[in-house]
Design a protein around this motif. Structure first.
Motif, PDB file in Angstrom:
ATOM      1  N   PRO A 117       0.810  -1.227   0.000  1.00  0.00           N
ATOM      2  CA  PRO A 117       0.000   0.000   0.000  1.00  0.00           C
ATOM      3  C   PRO A 117       0.839   1.271   0.000  1.00  0.00           C
ATOM      4  CG  PRO A 117      -0.081  -1.039   2.155  1.00  0.00           C
ATOM      5  CD  PRO A 117       0.654  -1.983   1.246  1.00  0.00           C
ATOM      6  N   SER A 118       2.092   1.192   0.445  1.00  0.00           N
ATOM      7  CA  SER A 118       2.935   2.392   0.494  1.00  0.00           C
ATOM      8  C   SER A 118       3.315   2.892  -0.895  1.00  0.00           C
ATOM      9  CB  SER A 118       4.195   2.138   1.326  1.00  0.00           C
ATOM     10  OG  SER A 118       5.055   1.230   0.666  1.00  0.00           O
ATOM     11  N   LYS A 119       2.964   2.136  -1.924  1.00  0.00           N
ATOM     12  CA  LYS A 119       3.216   2.586  -3.299  1.00  0.00           C
ATOM     13  C   LYS A 119       2.197   3.632  -3.752  1.00  0.00           C
ATOM     14  CE  LYS A 119       5.622  -1.484  -4.987  1.00  0.00           C
ATOM     15  NZ  LYS A 119       5.660  -2.542  -5.985  1.00  0.00           N
ATOM     16  N   ILE A 120       1.103   3.774  -2.997  1.00  0.00           N
ATOM     17  CA  ILE A 120       0.070   4.757  -3.335  1.00  0.00           C
ATOM     18  C   ILE A 120       0.399   6.078  -2.652  1.00  0.00           C
ATOM     19  CG2 ILE A 120      -2.390   5.320  -3.179  1.00  0.00           C
ATOM     20  CD1 ILE A 120      -1.787   2.961  -5.056  1.00  0.00           C
ATOM     21  N   ASN A 121       0.769   7.075  -3.456  1.00  0.00           N
ATOM     22  CA  ASN A 121       1.131   8.401  -2.982  1.00  0.00           C
ATOM     23  C   ASN A 121       0.827   9.426  -4.067  1.00  0.00           C
ATOM     24  OD1 ASN A 121       2.679   7.875  -0.390  1.00  0.00           O
ATOM     25  ND2 ASN A 121       3.756   6.531  -1.801  1.00  0.00           N
ATOM     26  N   PRO A 122       0.661  10.683  -3.700  1.00  0.00           N
ATOM     27  CA  PRO A 122       0.568  11.713  -4.738  1.00  0.00           C
ATOM     28  C   PRO A 122       1.859  11.732  -5.569  1.00  0.00           C
ATOM     29  CG  PRO A 122      -0.082  12.596  -2.601  1.00  0.00           C
ATOM     30  CD  PRO A 122       0.508  11.241  -2.356  1.00  0.00           C
ATOM     31  N   ARG A 159     -11.683  14.256  11.668  1.00  0.00           N
ATOM     32  CA  ARG A 159     -11.165  14.713  10.372  1.00  0.00           C
ATOM     33  C   ARG A 159      -9.697  15.100  10.492  1.00  0.00           C
ATOM     34  NH1 ARG A 159     -12.327  19.987   7.198  1.00  0.00           N
ATOM     35  NH2 ARG A 159     -13.187  20.636   9.164  1.00  0.00           N
ATOM     36  N   TYR A 160      -9.346  15.821  11.551  1.00  0.00           N
ATOM     37  CA  TYR A 160      -7.958  16.251  11.730  1.00  0.00           C
ATOM     38  C   TYR A 160      -7.038  15.067  12.001  1.00  0.00           C
ATOM     39  CZ  TYR A 160      -9.888  20.970  11.915  1.00  0.00           C
ATOM     40  OH  TYR A 160     -10.542  22.148  11.624  1.00  0.00           O
ATOM     41  N   ASP A 161      -7.516  14.070  12.741  1.00  0.00           N
ATOM     42  CA  ASP A 161      -6.717  12.855  12.956  1.00  0.00           C
ATOM     43  C   ASP A 161      -6.459  12.150  11.623  1.00  0.00           C
ATOM     44  OD1 ASP A 161      -6.511  13.231  15.682  1.00  0.00           O
ATOM     45  OD2 ASP A 161      -8.105  11.804  16.200  1.00  0.00           O
ATOM     46  N   PHE A 162      -7.477  12.119  10.781  1.00  0.00           N
ATOM     47  CA  PHE A 162      -7.332  11.491   9.466  1.00  0.00           C
ATOM     48  C   PHE A 162      -6.291  12.235   8.621  1.00  0.00           C
ATOM     49  CE2 PHE A 162      -8.885  11.316   4.982  1.00  0.00           C
ATOM     50  CZ  PHE A 162      -8.492  10.005   4.724  1.00  0.00           C
ATOM     51  N   LEU A 163      -6.361  13.565   8.615  1.00  0.00           N
ATOM     52  CA  LEU A 163      -5.395  14.349   7.840  1.00  0.00           C
ATOM     53  C   LEU A 163      -3.993  14.230   8.424  1.00  0.00           C
ATOM     54  CD1 LEU A 163      -7.551  17.493   7.031  1.00  0.00           C
ATOM     55  CD2 LEU A 163      -6.919  15.608   5.499  1.00  0.00           C
ATOM     56  N   LYS A 164      -3.889  14.095   9.734  1.00  0.00           N
ATOM     57  CA  LYS A 164      -2.590  13.872  10.373  1.00  0.00           C
ATOM     58  C   LYS A 164      -2.025  12.525   9.935  1.00  0.00           C
ATOM     59  CE  LYS A 164      -0.393  14.325  14.882  1.00  0.00           C
ATOM     60  NZ  LYS A 164      -0.630  14.558  16.310  1.00  0.00           N
ATOM     61  N   GLY A 166      -2.634  11.154   7.072  1.00  0.00           N
ATOM     62  CA  GLY A 166      -2.173  11.391   5.702  1.00  0.00           C
ATOM     63  C   GLY A 166      -0.805  12.032   5.659  1.00  0.00           C
ATOM     64  N   SER A 167      -0.586  13.027   6.524  1.00  0.00           N
ATOM     65  CA  SER A 167       0.709  13.708   6.566  1.00  0.00           C
ATOM     66  C   SER A 167       1.845  12.777   6.960  1.00  0.00           C
ATOM     67  CB  SER A 167       0.680  14.876   7.556  1.00  0.00           C
ATOM     68  OG  SER A 167       0.003  15.967   7.026  1.00  0.00           O
ATOM     69  N   LYS A 168       1.539  11.842   7.832  1.00  0.00           N
ATOM     70  CA  LYS A 168       2.585  10.925   8.302  1.00  0.00           C
ATOM     71  C   LYS A 168       2.761   9.716   7.392  1.00  0.00           C
ATOM     72  CE  LYS A 168       2.441  12.207  13.119  1.00  0.00           C
ATOM     73  NZ  LYS A 168       2.331  11.794  14.498  1.00  0.00           N
ATOM     74  N   SER A 169       1.698   9.317   6.693  1.00  0.00           N
ATOM     75  CA  SER A 169       1.726   8.074   5.923  1.00  0.00           C
ATOM     76  C   SER A 169       2.019   8.258   4.443  1.00  0.00           C
ATOM     77  CB  SER A 169       0.382   7.346   6.063  1.00  0.00           C
ATOM     78  OG  SER A 169       0.116   7.076   7.409  1.00  0.00           O
ATOM     79  N   LEU A 170       1.576   9.357   3.880  1.00  0.00           N
ATOM     80  CA  LEU A 170       1.715   9.560   2.433  1.00  0.00           C
ATOM     81  C   LEU A 170       2.953  10.375   2.112  1.00  0.00           C
ATOM     82  CD1 LEU A 170      -2.006  10.556   1.783  1.00  0.00           C
ATOM     83  CD2 LEU A 170      -0.943   8.391   1.115  1.00  0.00           C
ATOM     84  N   ASN A 171       3.716   9.915   1.143  1.00  0.00           N
ATOM     85  CA  ASN A 171       4.828  10.719   0.636  1.00  0.00           C
ATOM     86  C   ASN A 171       4.239  11.852  -0.188  1.00  0.00           C
ATOM     87  OD1 ASN A 171       6.634   8.872   1.736  1.00  0.00           O
ATOM     88  ND2 ASN A 171       6.742   7.689  -0.153  1.00  0.00           N
ATOM     89  N   ASN A 172       4.890  12.983  -0.205  1.00  0.00           N
ATOM     90  CA  ASN A 172       4.469  14.131  -1.011  1.00  0.00           C
ATOM     91  C   ASN A 172       3.184  14.780  -0.512  1.00  0.00           C
ATOM     92  OD1 ASN A 172       6.528  14.409  -2.868  1.00  0.00           O
ATOM     93  ND2 ASN A 172       5.603  12.999  -4.318  1.00  0.00           N
ATOM     94  N   PHE A 173       2.783  14.553   0.737  1.00  0.00           N
ATOM     95  CA  PHE A 173       1.551  15.156   1.251  1.00  0.00           C
ATOM     96  C   PHE A 173       1.808  15.800   2.603  1.00  0.00           C
ATOM     97  CE2 PHE A 173      -2.238  14.947   3.936  1.00  0.00           C
ATOM     98  CZ  PHE A 173      -3.111  15.717   3.173  1.00  0.00           C
ATOM     99  N   LYS A 174       1.396  17.067   2.736  1.00  0.00           N
ATOM    100  CA  LYS A 174       1.482  17.767   4.009  1.00  0.00           C
ATOM    101  C   LYS A 174       0.158  18.482   4.272  1.00  0.00           C
ATOM    102  CE  LYS A 174       6.462  18.686   4.164  1.00  0.00           C
ATOM    103  NZ  LYS A 174       6.905  17.819   3.141  1.00  0.00           N
TER     104      LYS A 174
END
Length: 197
Positions: A117-122, A159-164, A166-174
Motif C-alpha cells: 500500500p505504500s506505493k500509493i502516494n501523490p 477529520r484532523y486525525d485522518f489528515l494527520k 495522511g501527513s505521516k503516511s503519504l509521501n508528497n503530502f502535508k
C-alpha cells in the motif's frame, strides 16, 4: 522540474545561476520553429513550457499538442485536449479531504490485493491547508482566537486525525493545521516557490 521530454523541437537549454546549472525549455526557441508566441497570455506560456518539458512522442504529449497550443492564438479557441502536469497541488480542506479519502481507499485496495500500500502516494507535492472551517464561537476578548481554534480541534477531531495520518503516511503530502491562515495567504507566505528544480 525534471526534464523528461524527448525534446524533438530541440528547445532544451541551460541556465547557470548561483553556481548551479539547470535545464529549461526555451519559449523563444519554440517560437522560432512553430510560430510567434509573444502574444500568448502568460498562463498559456506556462502550459506551453509544460508541454515542451514532458513531450514524449505522443504517448501523452506530442509536437502536435505544442502546435495546437500555439495555434490557439488564431481564434482563441481549440477543441484539442492537452496534458498538464503541475509542479505541485494546493488543496483547501473541504475539497482536499475527499482526495485523501481516495488515496486511503486505494491503499486499502492494495492491501486487499496483497500488494504494497505504500506505493500509493501523490505523484507531485500536495499541501492541504485547513482554513475555512474555523467558526467564531468566542469573540470580544484577547483569548478568543486561541479558544476558537481549540473548539475547532474538538469539533473536527476525527477529520484532523485522518489528515494527520495522511501527513505521516503519504509521501508528497502535508497538511497545514487550522488557525494558521487562509489557503492563499499560507501559500504565498510559507509554501509557494517561485522556481522549481
Amino acid at each position: 522540474m525534471t526534464a523528461i521530454g524527448l525534446d524533438s523541437l530541440q528547445t532544451r537549454s541551460t541556465l547557470t545561476a548561483g553556481g548551479k546549472t539547470v535545464d529549461y525549455f526555451s519559449i523563444k526557441k519554440v517560437s522560432e520553429k512553430l510560430g510567434d508566441v509573444s502574444r500568448l497570455p502568460f498562463s498559456m506560456k506556462v502550459l506551453l513550457e509544460n508541454l515542451l518539458r514532458f513531450e514524449d512522442g505522443g504517448f501523452t504529449v506530442s509536437v502536435q499538442d505544442v502546435q495546437a497550443l500555439i495555434d490557439w492564438q488564431k481564434d482563441a479557441k481549440s477543441t484539442r485536449e492537452i496534458q498538464y502536469r503541475p509542479a505541485r497541488v494546493l488543496l483547501q480542506d473541504f475539497t482536499g479531504v475527499p482526495c485523501v479519502v481516495d488515496l486511503a481507499a486505494m491503499r486499502d485496495a492494495m492491501t486487499a490485493l496483497k500488494a504494497d500500500p505504500s506505493k500509493i502516494n501523490p505523484l507531485v507535492p500536495v499541501h492541504l491547508v485547513i482554513d475555512h472551517s474555523v467558526m467564531v464561537d468566542e469573540f470580544g476578548h484577547p483569548k478568543a482566537a486561541e479558544q476558537n481554534v481549540e473548539i475547532e480541534y474538538q469539533r473536527n477531531a476525527e477529520r484532523y486525525d485522518f489528515l494527520k495520518w495522511g501527513s505521516k503516511s503519504l509521501n508528497n503530502f502535508k497538511a497545514v493545521p487550522p488557525g494558521t491562515g487562509i489557503c492563499h495567504q499560507v501559500n504565498l507566505e510559507h509554501i509557494a516557490q517561485a522556481v522549481w528544480t
